[in-house]
Design an enzyme around this catalytic site. Structure first.
Site, PDB file in Angstrom:
ATOM      1  N   GLU A 106       0.841  -1.194   0.000  1.00 34.43           N
ATOM      2  CA  GLU A 106       0.000   0.000   0.000  1.00 34.43           C
ATOM      3  C   GLU A 106       0.878   1.247   0.000  1.00 34.43           C
ATOM      4  OE1 GLU A 106      -2.589   1.571  -0.652  1.00 34.43           O
ATOM      5  OE2 GLU A 106      -4.043   1.371   0.959  1.00 34.43           O
ATOM      6  N   ASP A 107       0.370   2.351  -0.518  1.00 35.49           N
ATOM      7  CA  ASP A 107       1.136   3.594  -0.502  1.00 35.49           C
ATOM      8  C   ASP A 107       1.196   4.190   0.901  1.00 35.49           C
ATOM      9  OD1 ASP A 107      -1.572   4.346  -0.515  1.00 35.49           O
ATOM     10  OD2 ASP A 107      -1.332   5.857  -2.086  1.00 35.49           O
ATOM     11  N   ASP A 110      -3.208   5.246   6.911  1.00 27.70           N
ATOM     12  CA  ASP A 110      -3.489   6.340   7.850  1.00 27.70           C
ATOM     13  C   ASP A 110      -4.646   5.969   8.768  1.00 27.70           C
ATOM     14  OD1 ASP A 110      -5.415   6.727   5.832  1.00 27.70           O
ATOM     15  OD2 ASP A 110      -4.504   8.567   5.121  1.00 27.70           O
ATOM     16  N   PHE A 159      -0.274  16.604   4.736  1.00 27.99           N
ATOM     17  CA  PHE A 159      -0.948  15.972   3.605  1.00 27.99           C
ATOM     18  C   PHE A 159       0.074  15.806   2.499  1.00 27.99           C
ATOM     19  CE2 PHE A 159      -3.552  15.479  -0.142  1.00 27.99           C
ATOM     20  CZ  PHE A 159      -4.462  14.532   0.288  1.00 27.99           C
ATOM     21  N   ARG A 172       0.517  12.163  -8.636  1.00 31.28           N
ATOM     22  CA  ARG A 172       1.021  10.794  -8.498  1.00 31.28           C
ATOM     23  C   ARG A 172       2.374  10.596  -9.173  1.00 31.28           C
ATOM     24  NH1 ARG A 172      -3.024   7.385  -6.566  1.00 31.28           N
ATOM     25  NH2 ARG A 172      -5.144   7.895  -7.189  1.00 31.28           N
TER      26      ARG A 172
END
Length: 183
Positions: A106-107, A110, A159, A172
């Site tokens: 997964e990137d 959170d 963020f 991206r």
């Protein structure tokens, strides 16, 4: 700098993890994963869309000759910056994972909602083992207890975009990870 979507005006992108830092950390993670699994058969599953850049670099760094690759697509953000807590499972794996070691890639982890959902799905399919690799483990927003077995970087706030991570489908393609500094 620019306006993305209708919500966020970006003043600047501040480097959080450079291209070089990421490349070095991916090699270290691959070595950790190889030490864990050796040449045991392993299914590495990329969580689309965000995980694809990290996944590509990570699986090419692995030495495991018994590696199968597959993809899932989950979303809980839509076009915004905060999780909706509602997980949409729009693409499932094609490989049977019953009695196989599974590594989810997964990137970012959170809130934990998406990963708790996916881990539950794969546990129900009787995977031999389930482990999670994430480029970024961001505990600041964790609402569900999810353990990241192989964390590239830990981050407490901000963020971030780049290296697969997006804001409303933008950024991206950036080669490093950046924090969005709003206007």
């Amino acid at each position: 700098m620019s306006k993305v979507g209708h919500e966020l005006k970006v003043k600047e992108l501040k480097t959080v993890f450079s291209q070089e830092q990421i490349a070095e950390r991916v090699q270290e993670l691959a070595a950790e994963i190889d030490a864990c699994y050796g040449q045991e058969p392993l299914v590495a599953i990329c969580v689309l869309k965000g995980g694809f850049v990290f996944f590509s670099d990570l699986v090419r760094a692995l030495q495991n000759k018994n590696l199968e690759l597959d993809f899932v697509r989950l979303s809980s953000y839509g076009k915004g910056a905060s999780s909706s807590k509602h997980v949409i499972f729009s693409k499932d794996v094609e490989i049977d994972i019953c009695d196989k070691h599974v590594l989810i890639v997964e990137d970012i982890v959170d809130s934990g909602h998406s990963m708790r959902f996916l881990l539950g799905q794969f546990a129900a399919r009787k995977a031999r083992s389930l482990r999670l690799a994430a480029l970024v483990d961001k505990n600041e927003r964790r609402e569900i207890d999810v353990h990241v077995d192989f964390a590239g970087f830990k981050l407490t706030q901000g963020f971030i975009v780049g290296y697969g991570l997006d804001y409303a489908e933008h950024y991206r393609n950036l080669p490093a990870v950046f924090e969005i500094i709003p206007e």
